[in-house]
Design an enzyme around this catalytic site. Structure first.
Site, PDB file in Angstrom:
ATOM      1  N   LEU A 263      68.145 -77.263  15.733  1.00  0.00           N
ATOM      2  CA  LEU A 263      68.587 -76.006  16.330  1.00  0.00           C
ATOM      3  C   LEU A 263      68.114 -74.828  15.481  1.00  0.00           C
ATOM      4  O   LEU A 263      68.335 -74.789  14.271  1.00  0.00           O
ATOM      5  CB  LEU A 263      70.106 -75.978  16.447  1.00  0.00           C
ATOM      6  CG  LEU A 263      70.732 -77.053  17.339  1.00  0.00           C
ATOM      7  CD1 LEU A 263      72.247 -76.932  17.329  1.00  0.00           C
ATOM      8  CD2 LEU A 263      70.200 -76.954  18.765  1.00  0.00           C
ATOM      9  N   GLY A 283      70.768 -76.076  10.483  1.00  0.00           N
ATOM     10  CA  GLY A 283      70.334 -75.676   9.143  1.00  0.00           C
ATOM     11  C   GLY A 283      71.485 -75.135   8.317  1.00  0.00           C
ATOM     12  O   GLY A 283      72.126 -74.155   8.715  1.00  0.00           O
ATOM     13  N   ASP A 287      72.034 -66.993   4.359  1.00  0.00           N
ATOM     14  CA  ASP A 287      71.186 -66.092   3.575  1.00  0.00           C
ATOM     15  C   ASP A 287      71.065 -64.710   4.194  1.00  0.00           C
ATOM     16  O   ASP A 287      70.183 -63.945   3.825  1.00  0.00           O
ATOM     17  CB  ASP A 287      69.786 -66.694   3.420  1.00  0.00           C
ATOM     18  CG  ASP A 287      69.027 -66.751   4.745  1.00  0.00           C
ATOM     19  OD1 ASP A 287      69.682 -66.754   5.809  1.00  0.00           O
ATOM     20  OD2 ASP A 287      67.787 -66.763   4.717  1.00  0.00           O
ATOM     21  N   ASN A 289      69.903 -63.876   6.904  1.00  0.00           N
ATOM     22  CA  ASN A 289      68.619 -63.791   7.611  1.00  0.00           C
ATOM     23  C   ASN A 289      67.483 -63.291   6.712  1.00  0.00           C
ATOM     24  O   ASN A 289      66.530 -62.663   7.183  1.00  0.00           O
ATOM     25  CB  ASN A 289      68.737 -62.886   8.840  1.00  0.00           C
ATOM     26  CG  ASN A 289      67.832 -63.348   9.973  1.00  0.00           C
ATOM     27  OD1 ASN A 289      67.438 -64.507  10.027  1.00  0.00           O
ATOM     28  ND2 ASN A 289      67.494 -62.449  10.873  1.00  0.00           N
ATOM     29  N   CYS A 295      64.010 -72.616   8.974  1.00  0.00           N
ATOM     30  CA  CYS A 295      64.407 -73.875   9.625  1.00  0.00           C
ATOM     31  C   CYS A 295      63.406 -74.272  10.711  1.00  0.00           C
ATOM     32  O   CYS A 295      63.070 -75.456  10.862  1.00  0.00           O
ATOM     33  CB  CYS A 295      65.805 -73.735  10.217  1.00  0.00           C
ATOM     34  SG  CYS A 295      67.110 -73.492   8.992  1.00  0.00           S
ATOM     35  N   LEU A 309      70.489 -72.215  21.164  1.00  0.00           N
ATOM     36  CA  LEU A 309      71.575 -72.081  22.124  1.00  0.00           C
ATOM     37  C   LEU A 309      71.270 -70.932  23.084  1.00  0.00           C
ATOM     38  O   LEU A 309      70.693 -69.916  22.678  1.00  0.00           O
ATOM     39  CB  LEU A 309      72.898 -71.821  21.399  1.00  0.00           C
ATOM     40  CG  LEU A 309      73.386 -72.921  20.451  1.00  0.00           C
ATOM     41  CD1 LEU A 309      74.705 -72.504  19.817  1.00  0.00           C
ATOM     42  CD2 LEU A 309      73.543 -74.243  21.175  1.00  0.00           C
ATOM     43  N   VAL A 322      73.017 -64.158  15.223  1.00  0.00           N
ATOM     44  CA  VAL A 322      73.004 -65.273  14.286  1.00  0.00           C
ATOM     45  C   VAL A 322      74.442 -65.730  14.059  1.00  0.00           C
ATOM     46  O   VAL A 322      75.295 -64.950  13.646  1.00  0.00           O
ATOM     47  CB  VAL A 322      72.349 -64.869  12.951  1.00  0.00           C
ATOM     48  CG1 VAL A 322      72.389 -66.033  11.970  1.00  0.00           C
ATOM     49  CG2 VAL A 322      70.914 -64.430  13.188  1.00  0.00           C
TER      50      VAL A 322
END
Length: 407
Positions: A263, A283, A287, A289, A295, A309, A322
């Site tokens: 994912l 993953g 962080d 982003n 990942c 998703l 996120v």
């Protein structure tokens, strides 16, 4: 020769004896006084003069401080602010717990006043194990700060708790369990996570976890939503535009890993349904982003299918899309229960993110907007990871027994 007791010493002998006594007294005083005598002369000889060129050993306090960069100074200030507000956050959590207990007690008293047993019919039916596996890929510690590793540990704990209490329970694996995160669980939780049910901590990578899950899922229950995934349309769809275009062409997934899906929000494929006998890799990266596409690139290099998703198809978000690790787990568990992504998103995504279902055309042609379901904002990250099994046990022990007379 016998001495005559009547003999008296001469004047010269008395003077000599007095001189010896005075010299002995001066010698004793010189030894006791640290400012005089040979010891003082030795110390003075050791101390260099002001004009000495002998290099002096400087203490750490005398060393000039190295200038800090702007980013380091910013991190230091944020850390200081975090430490300064620790007590306030602790008090807020305490007040929230007290208010929650008061509210529950009032609701319980109201039911008792009506002659209703507040504990009747509260026992949930047993969870059903389904042939779905969720794997946390924890091979990203080198990209995270200590505070982010602590946050990941808390998210894994919450994910385990949500899966344990879900209507349909999946198999959970945590890969690369051999770094700082494992050490933290050993120190803070005192290895209590080893007694958790339905979750395995594996030192190997996520592929090794998927191989273990492959054998285990053969004996799980095939529920209707997963059964329909075998007969209906494809469980995923290719997007027209890549979220993260890469210069090299997309490699073909390796056939031996066809039952593994990584994912990633950067994947060009969107999940339509969950597939039975499939391992979904999440993953374990907290962080903010910073490492864009990490990942996704990792999965491509290993020949693993990727998907994301369908948030963009169902939701309008006022903030970034996120999600935390535990939110992803909760959404997938809710899909197994509702078989509807919209309901799953609305029941999990925090209200503070401002998420709403996309506009739908009403029967009269006017635009209607589905009201946002209330979702409790998750509690602020605790400084210590807690054992959910211990908390659940304590909650049961503290539940009072109330006798209610039936009507």
């Amino acid at each position: 020769m016998d001495l005559d007791p009547a003999h008296k010493p001469s004047q010269a002998e008395e003077t000599k004896e007095q001189g010896n006594e005075q010299g002995q007294v001066e010698q004793n005083q010189a030894q006791q006084d640290p400012t005089t005598g040979p010891q003082a002369e030795t110390e003075k000889a050791i101390i260099p003069s002001q004009g000495s060129t002998i290099p002096q050993k400087r203490s750490a306090e005398d060393e000039p401080a190295q200038p800090m960069s702007k980013n380091a100074l910013k991190r230091l200030r944020k850390q200081q602010q975090w430490e300064a507000g620790k007590e306030d956050r602790k008090l807020k959590r305490k007040d929230s717990r007290i208010a929650r207990k008061v509210r529950k007690r009032e609701e319980r008293d109201a039911l008792i006043a009506q002659g209703i047993n507040p504990y009747a019919n509260k026992q949930k039916p047993p969870s059903v194990n389904v042939p779905i596996s969720l794997i946390f890929d924890c091979e990203f510690e080198q990209y995270m700060r200590e505070k982010e590793i602590i946050s990941l540990g808390s998210q894994i704990t919450r994910s385990y708790s949500e899966n344990k209490n879900a209507k349909y329970r999946t198999n959970i694996y945590v890969s690369n369990w051999n770094g700082k995160l494992a050490e933290r669980f050993h120190q803070i939780l005192d290895d209590k996570h080893q007694n958790w049910k339905g979750i395995d901590f594996v030192e190997g990578d996520f592929i090794e976890c998927a191989e273990k899950a492959r054998e285990k899922m053969k004996h799980e229950n095939m529920i209707e939503p997963l059964q329909r995934s075998l007969t209906e349309k494809s469980p995923w769809a290719r997007d027209e535009k890549d979220p993260l275009p890469l210069p090299d062409p997309e490699p073909e997934p390796r056939p031996e890993y066809s039952d593994i899906v990584y994912l990633s929000s950067d994947s060009p494929y969107t999940l339509e349904r969950l597939e039975p006998n499939t391992s979904y890799v999440i993953g374990g990266l907290v962080d903010k982003n910073r490492e864009k596409g990490l990942c996704y690139k990792r999965a491509r290099e290993r020949g693993i299918r990727t998907a994301r998703l369908p948030i963009g198809q169902y939701m309008v978000m006022q903030s970034r899309t996120v999600l935390t690790t535990n939110h992803v787990v909760e959404i997938m568990l809710k899909w197994l229960e509702y078989e509807n992504w919209g309901e799953a998103f609305m029941s999990v995504i925090p209200k503070r993110k401002g998420g709403k279902l996309k506009e739908q055309q009403g029967a009269s042609g006017e635009t209607q907007e589905t009201e946002e379901a209330e979702a409790e904002d998750p509690e602020e990250e605790n400084e210590e990871t807690k054992d959910p099994d211990a908390e659940a046990s304590a909650s049961k022990q503290n539940t009072p027994k109330v006798e209610v007379t039936s009507k």
